[in-house]
Design a protein around this motif. Structure first.
Motif, PDB file in Angstrom:
ATOM      1  N   TYR A   1      51.130  36.229 157.176  1.00 41.86           N
ATOM      2  CA  TYR A   1      50.459  37.374 157.776  1.00 41.86           C
ATOM      3  C   TYR A   1      50.564  38.640 156.923  1.00 41.86           C
ATOM      4  O   TYR A   1      50.044  39.682 157.290  1.00 41.86           O
TER       5      TYR A   1
ATOM      6  N   GLN B   1      50.527  39.930 163.155  1.00 44.22           N
ATOM      7  CA  GLN B   1      49.519  38.901 163.420  1.00 44.22           C
ATOM      8  C   GLN B   1      48.184  39.530 163.800  1.00 44.22           C
ATOM      9  O   GLN B   1      47.125  39.108 163.327  1.00 44.22           O
TER      10      GLN B   1
ATOM     11  N   THR C   1      40.354  34.903 169.405  1.00 38.02           N
ATOM     12  CA  THR C   1      41.619  34.561 168.774  1.00 38.02           C
ATOM     13  C   THR C   1      42.370  33.544 169.624  1.00 38.02           C
ATOM     14  O   THR C   1      42.174  33.450 170.839  1.00 38.02           O
TER      15      THR C   1
ATOM     16  N   TYR D   1      53.978  40.471 166.689  1.00 39.60           N
ATOM     17  CA  TYR D   1      52.610  40.521 167.203  1.00 39.60           C
ATOM     18  C   TYR D   1      51.758  41.533 166.443  1.00 39.60           C
ATOM     19  O   TYR D   1      50.557  41.327 166.261  1.00 39.60           O
TER      20      TYR D   1
ATOM     21  N   HIS E   1      49.175  40.369 172.165  1.00 39.33           N
ATOM     22  CA  HIS E   1      48.125  40.498 171.144  1.00 39.33           C
ATOM     23  C   HIS E   1      46.972  41.361 171.662  1.00 39.33           C
ATOM     24  O   HIS E   1      46.426  42.190 170.930  1.00 39.33           O
TER      25      HIS E   1
ATOM     26  N   PHE F   1      46.387  32.545 169.185  1.00 42.31           N
ATOM     27  CA  PHE F   1      47.604  32.676 168.384  1.00 42.31           C
ATOM     28  C   PHE F   1      48.666  31.646 168.776  1.00 42.31           C
ATOM     29  O   PHE F   1      48.525  30.909 169.746  1.00 42.31           O
TER      30      PHE F   1
END
Length: 250
Positions: free
Chosen positions: A230, A29, A108, A26, A57, A110
């Motif tokens: 990433y 990202q 966002t 996480y 996140h 994810f």
């Protein structure tokens, strides 16, 4: 053996969600999207995470100085998120038809959760909702899978030992090859000294090509696509199966 259906893996078994995602970085990202926001965004700090789950996140964005919030359709997940991020606001809403009280600067989505839209029209509604929720120059960032590149035989698995139990988590895409419907197949196997339990589920999801997705986004956003890496920001190559989309509000 116990078999679960519907969205049971995300409700009755929400306590296992963080274990199921234990192999996800996480931090990386969140750092990556933060860099995209610095490059393409409006320098604002108001952030909304769609399909936020248990809020990992959101935790990282708060740590970076964002005023973060999250939404999800699963209340047990939001309850966990609230404990993880007590300073954030979490709301029970459908990401395909949501509204915000105040516009945000970064949205966002994810873990391929954009595909939970489950149908082109619902995906179109999700895109419109995200556009409406953003401030001028705001950034909408998510990852997606190209439907023509899906291999139904590909399954990702990892194991976790926790609380005297051994877990095996598995997931894989399934696409028939035509149309706008695919599914995500998930399973959990839990073993203890006394017994073994098994849960499985199949979630309906939208199937879409990257070119189709760009056509849906282009009336609302200036769209950039990047390799699903990433570690570094690299333009998307032809025939890539996974991509990160960075969409600037027009």
């Amino acid at each position: 053996m116990i078999t679960a259906s519907s969205n049971a893996l995300y409700t009755d078994l929400s306590c296992y969600y963080d274990l199921m995602c234990a192999d996800i970085n996480y931090q990386d990202q969140s750092d990556y999207v933060h860099r995209l926001h610095q490059l393409f965004g409006n320098n604002g700090t108001k952030h909304l995470d769609l399909a936020c789950g248990t809020g990992p996140h959101v935790r990282h964005f708060i740590n970076k100085g964002y005023q973060s919030s999250g939404l999800d359709i699963n209340q047990p997940m939001l309850d966990i998120a609230g404990l993880r991020c007590p300073e954030a606001d979490f709301v029970l809403q459908d990401m395909c038809d949501f509204i915000v009280e105040q516009p945000v600067d970064l949205i966002t989505c994810f873990l391929y959760s954009i595909h939970y839209s489950n149908g082109i029209e619902r995906l179109r509604s999700c895109i419109a909702s995200a556009h409406a929720a953003l401030n001028k120059g705001g950034l909408f960032c998510f990852n997606a899978v190209e439907k023509t590149m899906i291999s139904n035989s590909s399954v990702v698995s990892h194991t976790v030992d926790y609380d005297d139990s051994h877990f095996v988590f598995s997931s894989g895409w399934n696409y028939c090859g035509t149309g706008d419907k695919q599914s995500l197949r998930l399973s959990i196997e839990k073993s203890t000294v006394q017994e073994k339990q098994f849960w499985q589920d199949e979630h309906p999801m939208v199937a879409i090509s990257f070119s189709e997705l760009e056509r849906l986004l282009s009336p609302y956003f200036e769209v950039y696509t990047f390799e699903h890496d990433y570690e570094k920001i690299i333009p998307l190559e032809v025939n890539a199966g996974n991509a990160i989309f960075a969409c600037i509000k027009r």
